[in-house]
Write a protein that holds these residues in place. Structure first.
Motif, short mmCIF file in Angstrom:
data_model
loop_
_atom_site.label_atom_id
_atom_site.label_comp_id
_atom_site.label_asym_id
_atom_site.label_seq_id
_atom_site.Cartn_x
_atom_site.Cartn_y
_atom_site.Cartn_z
N SER A 208 -6.85 2.75 -4.52
CA SER A 208 -7.47 1.79 -3.60
C SER A 208 -8.68 1.20 -4.29
O SER A 208 -8.53 0.37 -5.18
CB SER A 208 -7.80 2.43 -2.24
N ASP A 209 -9.90 1.65 -3.97
CA ASP A 209 -11.06 1.00 -4.55
C ASP A 209 -11.99 1.96 -5.28
O ASP A 209 -13.17 1.70 -5.45
CB ASP A 209 -11.85 0.25 -3.48
N GLY A 210 -11.44 3.09 -5.75
CA GLY A 210 -12.21 3.99 -6.60
C GLY A 210 -12.04 3.62 -8.06
O GLY A 210 -11.26 2.73 -8.40
N THR A 211 -12.77 4.31 -8.94
CA THR A 211 -12.70 3.98 -10.37
C THR A 211 -12.09 5.09 -11.21
O THR A 211 -11.93 4.92 -12.42
CB THR A 211 -14.11 3.66 -10.91
N LEU A 212 -11.71 6.23 -10.60
CA LEU A 212 -11.01 7.29 -11.32
C LEU A 212 -9.57 7.37 -10.84
O LEU A 212 -9.30 7.19 -9.65
CB LEU A 212 -11.68 8.64 -11.10
N THR A 213 -8.65 7.64 -11.75
CA THR A 213 -7.26 7.84 -11.35
C THR A 213 -7.15 9.08 -10.48
O THR A 213 -8.08 9.90 -10.40
CB THR A 213 -6.35 8.02 -12.58
N SER A 214 -6.01 9.25 -9.85
CA SER A 214 -5.80 10.42 -9.01
C SER A 214 -5.94 11.71 -9.81
O SER A 214 -6.58 12.67 -9.36
CB SER A 214 -4.41 10.35 -8.37
N ALA A 215 -5.36 11.72 -11.00
CA ALA A 215 -5.44 12.91 -11.85
C ALA A 215 -6.89 13.20 -12.25
O ALA A 215 -7.36 14.34 -12.17
CB ALA A 215 -4.57 12.74 -13.09
N LYS A 216 -7.62 12.17 -12.69
CA LYS A 216 -9.01 12.35 -13.11
C LYS A 216 -9.88 12.78 -11.93
O LYS A 216 -10.84 13.54 -12.10
CB LYS A 216 -9.54 11.06 -13.71
N THR A 217 -9.57 12.30 -10.76
CA THR A 217 -10.32 12.68 -9.56
C THR A 217 -10.19 14.18 -9.31
O THR A 217 -11.18 14.87 -9.04
CB THR A 217 -9.82 11.89 -8.34
N VAL A 218 -8.97 14.69 -9.40
CA VAL A 218 -8.76 16.12 -9.18
C VAL A 218 -9.36 16.94 -10.32
O VAL A 218 -9.90 18.03 -10.10
CB VAL A 218 -7.26 16.42 -9.01
N GLU A 219 -9.30 16.42 -11.54
CA GLU A 219 -9.93 17.11 -12.66
C GLU A 219 -11.44 17.25 -12.43
O GLU A 219 -12.02 18.30 -12.72
CB GLU A 219 -9.67 16.34 -13.96
N LEU A 220 -12.06 16.19 -11.90
CA LEU A 220 -13.49 16.25 -11.60
C LEU A 220 -13.76 17.28 -10.51
O LEU A 220 -14.74 18.04 -10.57
CB LEU A 220 -14.00 14.88 -11.17
#
Length: 284
Positions: free
Chosen positions: A13-25
């Motif tokens: 949507s309007d975030g700047t990290l991919t789904s995978a990178k989001t979970v990694e964070l």
């Protein structure tokens, strides 16, 4: 105490990290669970779930739906639903098509002012995203017309500004019914963001209870301890589960951090357990 974040956005949507990178964070931050709640899309959930399984982070199925109530845009969070639900999928497709029509109109307004903006170029640049105002904001930054996404919204894209075009919204009650039909738990998002007076907020709460909304986001980035306590008491009064999340968007909202919001946010895992209990009770 295990901590979680139930309000996070990705590039879908309007975030700047991919789904995978989001979970990694989320894993790096030591969060026990995270909910991907992209705007009006569930496209990033499968990738996030795979990454979460590898890293030991529980992925909560989520979405943030934009709805209409009494001339207000109200956001409804949904949790623990079936993302392939035959009730949910066509509703989200309708929203995406409406967004596309709006994007074309916004781009046309900008071109009328001599700005080289085409919706098709934004789709090409963000092929896996639900393109909307944040992507136009980045374009305005690139054109030297804004210093940040927030500045672009304030000067050009917020209601009443030059390039704003109002969207069509799924009625609030219909969105709640769709989420429940999909097996989910509907939750009122960030209730103080709508700038409602005390009586009007109570009116919204009563309506939420009437249409089957089952929770309220009482813990949220920027809310004071006093506001969180007030909202928690209000949720208990109306019989709603308490939830919380940062509304993390990556660099589009650089002052909001996953899991901690603007520094003080703490969402305990027990709130997710209560949502699961609500879902289980609804399935009996």
């Amino acid at each position: 105490m295990k901590l979680i974040d139930l309000h996070v956005h990705t590039t879908r949507s309007d975030g700047t990290l991919t789904s995978a990178k989001t979970v990694e964070l989320a894993a790096e931050l030591g969060l026990a669970a995270v909910a991907i709640t992209d705007h009006d899309t569930v496209a990033g959930i499968a990738e996030a779930a795979q990454t979460g399984k590898k890293l030991g982070v529980e992925l909560v199925t989520g979405v943030e739906m934009s709805t209409g109530w009494e001339h207000h845009e109200i956001h409804l969070l949904g949790y623990l639903f079936d993302p392939a639900s035959p009730e949910l999928v066509p509703a989200l497709e309708w929203v995406i098509n409406d967004r596309r029509e709006r994007n074309e109109k916004m781009a046309a307004l900008m071109r009328a002012d001599g700005l080289p903006v085409w919706a098709r170029e934004l789709y090409a640049k963000y092929p896996r995203s639900t393109v909307g105002r944040p992507h136009f904001a980045v374009k305005l930054m690139e054109l030297g017309l804004a210093s940040s996404v927030q500045d672009a919204f304030a000067r050009y894209l917020n209601p009443g500004e030059k390039y704003y075009i109002r969207r069509h919204f799924i009625p609030f009650d219909e969105a709640a019914a769709i989420l429940r039909a999909a097996g989910g738990v509907p939750v009122l998002a960030h209730p103080l963001q709508y700038k409602l007076g005390g009586e009007e907020l109570r009116c919204l709460m009563s309506y939420c209870r009437h249409i089957g909304v089952q929770g309220m986001e009482c813990l949220y980035s920027g809310y004071t301890t006093a506001q969180e306590k007030e909202l928690t008491a209000l949720a208990e009064e109306y019989g709603f589960a308490v939830t919380g999340g940062s509304d993390f968007h990556g660099s589009h909202k650089p002052d909001i951090h996953m899991g901690s919001g603007r520094g003080a946010l703490r969402v305990p895992y027990e709130l997710l357990e209560k949502l699961k209990n609500i879902k289980t009770a609804g399935a009996l």
